[in-house]
Design an enzyme around this catalytic site. Structure first.
Site, short mmCIF file in Angstrom:
data_model
loop_
_atom_site.label_atom_id
_atom_site.label_comp_id
_atom_site.label_asym_id
_atom_site.label_seq_id
_atom_site.Cartn_x
_atom_site.Cartn_y
_atom_site.Cartn_z
N HIS A 85 -3.15 0.23 -3.64
CA HIS A 85 -3.24 -0.93 -2.76
C HIS A 85 -3.22 -2.15 -3.67
CE1 HIS A 85 -4.29 1.80 0.46
NE2 HIS A 85 -5.12 2.36 -0.39
N CYS A 101 -6.89 18.45 -7.44
CA CYS A 101 -7.65 19.70 -7.43
C CYS A 101 -7.14 20.60 -8.54
CB CYS A 101 -7.50 20.40 -6.09
SG CYS A 101 -8.17 19.45 -4.72
N GLU A 159 -1.70 19.05 -4.88
CA GLU A 159 -3.04 19.09 -5.43
C GLU A 159 -3.97 18.02 -4.86
OE1 GLU A 159 0.16 20.60 -8.08
OE2 GLU A 159 -0.18 18.64 -7.15
N SER A 160 -3.54 17.18 -3.94
CA SER A 160 -4.30 16.18 -3.19
C SER A 160 -3.48 14.91 -3.00
CB SER A 160 -5.68 15.87 -3.79
OG SER A 160 -6.44 15.21 -2.80
N SER A 206 0.86 -1.18 0.00
CA SER A 206 0.00 0.00 0.00
C SER A 206 0.89 1.22 0.00
CB SER A 206 -0.91 0.05 1.23
OG SER A 206 -1.92 -0.92 1.13
#
Length: 131
Positions: A68, A83, A62-63, A55
């Site tokens: 996973h 974003c 931007e985020s 993971s």
């Protein structure tokens, strides 16, 4: 409707199981997909599970990008949440599809933070008034 960002929820199937079980390879692929998209890396973190699976998340300005893996099924779940309008989520998806040797994938795209604000520009990092 205007939105603050877009969120790609991707399921890659029939991937190279060795790549899906290698933390260093996956981190390299996710970081390269961030670069290809034009996003800005803040901090990556990846974890190798035992007996298999990885993971990882890369926080971007931007985020985030996350992955996973289930190498025993040749499957991984990837999120690309960005974003603004300047990041190329599609280029990141295509890079990962090729790098992971996925034979097929599914994609769900969501608009995040939708607002009906006629005539106004919706900025993903608006000026804030300090009180």
């Amino acid at each position: 409707m205007k939105s603050l960002g877009k969120h790609f929820i991707i399921e890659f199937h029939d991937c190279d199981p060795d790549a899906l079980n290698n933390k260093e390879i996956l981190e390299s692929h996710i970081l390269e997909s961030v670069r290809v998209s034009g996003a800005t890396v803040i901090q990556p973190f990846f974890h190798q599970f035992s007996p298999h699976g990885v993971s990882g998340i890369v926080v971007i300005a931007e985020s985030h990008f996350s992955i996973h893996t289930w190498p025993e099924y040749g499957y991984c779940a990837v999120d690309i949440f960005t974003c603004g309008e300047d990041i190329d989520n599609e280029a990141a998806l295509e890079y990962l599809r090729t790098a992971l040797q996925s034979r097929h994938y599914s994609l769900m795209e969501m608009k995040r933070g939708t607002f009906d604000i006629p005539g106004l520009e919706l900025r993903h990092k608006p000026e804030m008034e300090l009180r």
